[in-house]
Design a protein around this motif. Structure first.
Motif, PDB file in Angstrom:
ATOM      1  N   GLY A 212      -7.305 -30.437  11.669  1.00 15.37           N
ATOM      2  CA  GLY A 212      -7.374 -28.824  11.921  1.00 15.37           C
ATOM      3  C   GLY A 212      -8.203 -28.457  11.306  1.00 15.37           C
ATOM      4  N   GLY A 213      -8.232 -28.548   9.820  1.00 14.30           N
ATOM      5  CA  GLY A 213      -9.810 -28.372   8.962  1.00 14.30           C
ATOM      6  C   GLY A 213     -11.023 -28.962   9.404  1.00 14.30           C
ATOM      7  N   GLU A 214     -11.598 -29.594   7.827  1.00 18.50           N
ATOM      8  CA  GLU A 214     -13.172 -30.343   8.163  1.00 18.50           C
ATOM      9  C   GLU A 214     -12.384 -31.795   8.127  1.00 18.50           C
ATOM     10  OE1 GLU A 214     -15.334 -32.215   4.171  1.00 18.50           O
ATOM     11  OE2 GLU A 214     -14.937 -30.382   4.622  1.00 18.50           O
ATOM     12  N   ILE A 215     -13.062 -32.808   8.690  1.00 14.46           N
ATOM     13  CA  ILE A 215     -12.362 -34.259   8.498  1.00 14.46           C
ATOM     14  C   ILE A 215     -12.855 -35.021   7.760  1.00 14.46           C
ATOM     15  CG2 ILE A 215     -12.106 -36.481  10.573  1.00 14.46           C
ATOM     16  CD1 ILE A 215     -12.418 -33.585  12.774  1.00 14.46           C
ATOM     17  N   VAL A 216     -12.113 -35.230   7.157  1.00 11.47           N
ATOM     18  CA  VAL A 216     -12.241 -36.182   6.086  1.00 11.47           C
ATOM     19  C   VAL A 216     -11.707 -37.379   5.997  1.00 11.47           C
ATOM     20  CG1 VAL A 216     -12.061 -36.297   3.515  1.00 11.47           C
ATOM     21  CG2 VAL A 216     -11.885 -34.077   4.094  1.00 11.47           C
ATOM     22  N   ILE A 217     -12.557 -38.939   6.595  1.00 11.78           N
ATOM     23  CA  ILE A 217     -12.013 -39.556   6.308  1.00 11.78           C
ATOM     24  C   ILE A 217     -12.193 -40.611   5.065  1.00 11.78           C
ATOM     25  CG2 ILE A 217     -13.196 -41.902   7.292  1.00 11.78           C
ATOM     26  CD1 ILE A 217     -14.320 -40.721   9.912  1.00 11.78           C
ATOM     27  N   ASP A 218     -10.962 -40.217   4.825  1.00 13.99           N
ATOM     28  CA  ASP A 218     -11.172 -41.336   3.155  1.00 13.99           C
ATOM     29  C   ASP A 218     -11.268 -42.689   3.242  1.00 13.99           C
ATOM     30  OD1 ASP A 218      -8.205 -42.003   3.659  1.00 13.99           O
ATOM     31  OD2 ASP A 218      -8.034 -39.536   2.643  1.00 13.99           O
TER      32      ASP A 218
END
Length: 421
Positions: A212-218
């Motif tokens: 939904g918000g910032e996409i963080v690919i960890d």
């Protein structure tokens, strides 16, 4: 946005193409051909996902010809005729540029149909293939085309593409995508040289991480994606041809454990033809006359593998690979044919001796009448000394017996036979 990410971010100019600097850097032959505006027939050879289609599209946009696309895996003769029927029409007034993907799947008749239109210039051909074109493309088309080999991309090259794709996805989604340089490199390495594969993994990572918000690919997300692709994950960044080289060299080096490991990696990537081809070559080149019976044995294993297909193909291939790796080795046949071919290429040789020729009469200018061939089976031990090589190289030795038991037995046998002459 229903099209694959690889198509949405496909480079539009040569400057945007990653890798292939040996072909596309300033001053290189293919680059000069493209910029000249005079387009010959081209064949692009190399593994999947390295830019063959991309470069063909860039060429098509520059040349002004009507672009037609065929994939040889599904195209038929009627598809070729459909394209031919547009020759001379308004839409193809400047000629036709045919991009034929996977040309190796076209049979000889289909390639011959293309040939006449290539010869008269109605069709300019750009063909791509993942197989060696000198084995799979009709010679008449090869002789009218220029072949360029596309190399597997490095992890660094693919990393640049992934980073550009991240920016493109940010614009599409209207939100920031965070991914570390280490995870970009992991995805790039996991692609094993295939840009398309890396972009598919990136797009899947974005889908999984989008909450939904910032996409963080960890790290966890990337590891999860790579785990599903682990059978082809290359942590060392090895290129496709390095893997095949390691496979053959492990068999040659008599290491069955390494040979089976590399076989497994090749089969996990679905490359059954390469696994079979290298195995057959190794049986002849590296075991050869030390154990000559191995060639039909390996051929039978390869035939079985190709008949049953994957995953069962791994079983006969594993048996054959272990057999090759653990067999005695000899490259005397390899050295003999290479030495002979070297002399042939340098023009060393001469006319075939009269007694070996396939004619049984002499012209008036013949100094010695009669063929004078000695039939070995009429002599003791089915052997008689006579000259077989041309006069200029009559004493040349190409074959040297290997030091293995089999060849040394042959050597001993023939030395004894020839002593009796």
């Amino acid at each position: 946005m229903n099209s694959p990410l690889a198509d949405r971010v496909r480079p539009k100019t040569l400057e945007e193409v990653s890798g292939q600097k040996h072909l596309l850097a300033e001053g290189k032959v293919l680059r000069r051909i493209i910029e000249s505006g005079e387009l010959p027939n081209l064949i692009f050879y190399g593994p999947s996902g390295v830019g063959k289609t991309t470069v063909a599209n860039i060429i098509a946009n520059r040349c002004g010809k009507k672009l037609c696309y065929l994939n040889a895996t599904t195209a038929s003769t009627s598809d070729i005729r459909e394209i031919v029927d547009t020759i001379g029409t308004i839409e193809a007034s400047s000629g036709i540029l045919l991009y034929l993907d996977e040309i190796q799947y076209f049979n000889k008749k289909q390639q011959q149909i293309l040939l006449s239109y290539i010869e008269n210039g109605d069709i300019t051909l750009i063909a791509s293939t993942t197989e060696n074109p000198y084995f799979y493309v009709y010679n008449a088309i090869l002789s009218r085309s220029t072949v360029f080999e596309f190399k597997v991309l490095s992890a660094e090259d693919i990393g640049e593409v992934v980073e550009r794709a991240v920016s493109a996805l940010e614009q599409e989604k209207g939100k920031k995508i965070s991914i570390s340089s280490e995870n970009v490199l992991k995805i790039a390495r996991a692609a094993s040289g295939d840009v398309r594969r890396s972009l598919n993994m990136l797009e899947l990572s974005v889908l999984v991480a989008d909450s939904g918000g910032e996409i963080v690919i960890d790290d966890e997300t990337v590891e999860e994606i790579l785990r599903g692709n682990s059978v082809r994950y290359d942590r060392e960044g090895d290129e496709h041809y390095d893997l095949l080289s390691a496979y053959q060299k492990s068999m040659r080096g008599s290491d069955p454990d390494a040979a089976v490991y590399y076989l497994g990696r090749i089969l996990a990537a679905g490359d059954l033809p390469s696994a079979c081809r290298r195995l057959l070559v190794c049986a002849s080149e590296d075991v050869g006359l030390a154990y000559p019976q191995i060639i039909p044995i390996v051929k039978a294993a390869v035939d079985t593998a190709l008949m049953v297909g994957l995953p069962e193909a791994r079983l006969p291939l594993a048996d054959a690979v272990i057999l090759v790796a653990t067999s005695p080795k000899s490259n005397s046949g390899h050295d003999a044919i290479n030495a002979a071919m070297s002399d042939i290429e340098r023009g060393i040789g001469g006319p075939i001796p009269r007694q070996l020729q396939n004619k049984h009469f002499d012209g008036e200018d013949a100094e010695v009448k009669g063929q004078n061939y000695l039939y070995p089976h009429e002599y003791k031990n089915h052997y008689v000394k006579q000259q077989y090589l041309p006069d200029k190289i009559k004493d040349k030795k190409y074959y040297v017996y290997g030091d293995n038991k089999t060849e040394q037995k042959y050597k001993e046998y023939w030395e004894n036979v020839k002593k009796c002459q």
